[in-house]
Design an enzyme around this catalytic site. Structure first.
Site, PDB file in Angstrom:
ATOM      1  N   GLU A 166       4.884 -10.806 -26.914  1.00  0.00           N
ATOM      2  CA  GLU A 166       3.890 -10.163 -26.764  1.00  0.00           C
ATOM      3  C   GLU A 166       3.970  -8.749 -27.059  1.00  0.00           C
ATOM      4  O   GLU A 166       5.323  -8.044 -27.002  1.00  0.00           O
ATOM      5  CB  GLU A 166       3.299  -9.893 -25.291  1.00  0.00           C
ATOM      6  CG  GLU A 166       2.003  -9.206 -24.969  1.00  0.00           C
ATOM      7  CD  GLU A 166       0.826 -10.025 -25.553  1.00  0.00           C
ATOM      8  OE1 GLU A 166      -0.080  -9.188 -25.565  1.00  0.00           O
ATOM      9  OE2 GLU A 166       0.803 -10.909 -25.865  1.00  0.00           O
ATOM     10  N   ASP A 207       0.997 -12.975 -29.821  1.00  0.00           N
ATOM     11  CA  ASP A 207       1.003 -11.829 -30.950  1.00  0.00           C
ATOM     12  C   ASP A 207       1.810 -12.200 -31.955  1.00  0.00           C
ATOM     13  O   ASP A 207       1.833 -11.936 -33.261  1.00  0.00           O
ATOM     14  CB  ASP A 207       1.209 -10.609 -30.103  1.00  0.00           C
ATOM     15  CG  ASP A 207       0.332  -9.944 -29.227  1.00  0.00           C
ATOM     16  OD1 ASP A 207      -0.983 -10.397 -29.497  1.00  0.00           O
ATOM     17  OD2 ASP A 207       0.460  -9.140 -28.518  1.00  0.00           O
ATOM     18  N   LYS A 234       2.845  -4.676 -27.064  1.00  0.00           N
ATOM     19  CA  LYS A 234       2.053  -3.682 -26.501  1.00  0.00           C
ATOM     20  C   LYS A 234       2.384  -2.273 -26.883  1.00  0.00           C
ATOM     21  O   LYS A 234       3.514  -2.210 -27.594  1.00  0.00           O
ATOM     22  CB  LYS A 234       2.038  -3.993 -24.856  1.00  0.00           C
ATOM     23  CG  LYS A 234       1.594  -5.054 -24.416  1.00  0.00           C
ATOM     24  CD  LYS A 234       0.116  -5.146 -24.526  1.00  0.00           C
ATOM     25  CE  LYS A 234      -0.858  -6.402 -24.073  1.00  0.00           C
ATOM     26  NZ  LYS A 234      -2.236  -6.413 -24.077  1.00  0.00           N
TER      27      LYS A 234
END
Length: 241
Positions: free
Chosen positions: A104, A73, A106
């Site tokens: 990452e 990401d 989220k």
């Protein structure tokens, strides 16, 4: 007397990030769209506030042996000394030697997402990196040791009742150094980082967590020095395929 307030400026940076992440969470129903939008919030923050020698992008990482990482990401990479960054149909491919950090992104932090982030980080750290001697007027300096690639997780909220409590500590524990998360942010609550000297995690509740995380990241990037001199000929071998 100046009307400027550094405290207000730093609070404004955090509030902007938190508001944008919260808006994404409330406004987008499709999980994929929500995830992409959250990723863009973090990327834009890093692209805006990191020193110009660094760049941030969503990307795959590749090594000179032809191995690729999973899709990452947020990749923080060198742009001053990196000889090439591939761009193809909106996808970025970055050589492993150029990478400083990977994250990452989220919406929430939970045990599943921590595990997923560990897998993503490991897919980058396991790649092969080259390092050449550095030529100078009197000869050459020895090849630089490879820098450790930082890895982490960026979220807005926590799924645990105690957002930054023991469940987070338990999820972060890791014996494989390739899978260890070095730092991360839960924008609504605080940030965490791995303390090498203490061999454990420091978890900090913070009202300005996005700004505190940014400062911690910059501090760790400063201690990483400069990426190694890439062996471009190791990549050139693929021209013969």
């Amino acid at each position: 007397m100046s009307d400027w307030s550094l405290s207000q400026l730093l609070a404004g940076l955090h509030n902007d990030i938190q508001l944008r992440l919260e808006t994404v969470r409330k406004s987008f129903a499709h999980p994929g769209t929500k995830g992409d939008a959250s990723e863009q919030v973090w990327l834009q923050m890093l692209q805006t506030y990191l020193p110009q020698r660094y760049q941030a992008a969503s990307a795959h990482v590749v090594d000179s042996q032809g191995a690729f990482s999973e899709q990452i990401d947020v990749v923080v990479f060198d742009r001053q000394f990196s000889p090439f960054i591939f761009q193809y149909e909106g996808q970025s491919i970055i050589p492993a030697e150029s990478v400083y950090a990977v994250f990452e992104a989220k919406q929430i932090i939970n045990a599943e997402h921590v595990e997923y982030a560990k897998q993503k980080v490991a897919s980058v750290r396991r790649l092969h990196c080259t390092s050449l001697p550095i030529p100078h007027a009197g000869g050459a300096f020895p090849a630089k040791p490879l820098i450790p690639i930082l890895g982490g997780l960026l979220t807005f909220e926590s799924s645990w009742s105690r957002a930054l409590g023991e469940p987070l500590q338990r999820a972060l524990r890791e014996v494989d150094p390739n899978r260890r998360l070095d730092l991360g942010c839960v924008a609504a609550h605080g940030y965490f980082y791995y303390d090498v000297e203490a061999d454990g995690y420091r978890i900090e509740s913070h009202k300005k967590s996005a700004t505190a995380f940014l400062f911690k990241l910059i501090s760790q990037l400063q201690s990483s020095a400069t990426v190694p001199m890439i062996d471009i000929q190791a990549y050139a071998q693929w021209l013969l395929e």
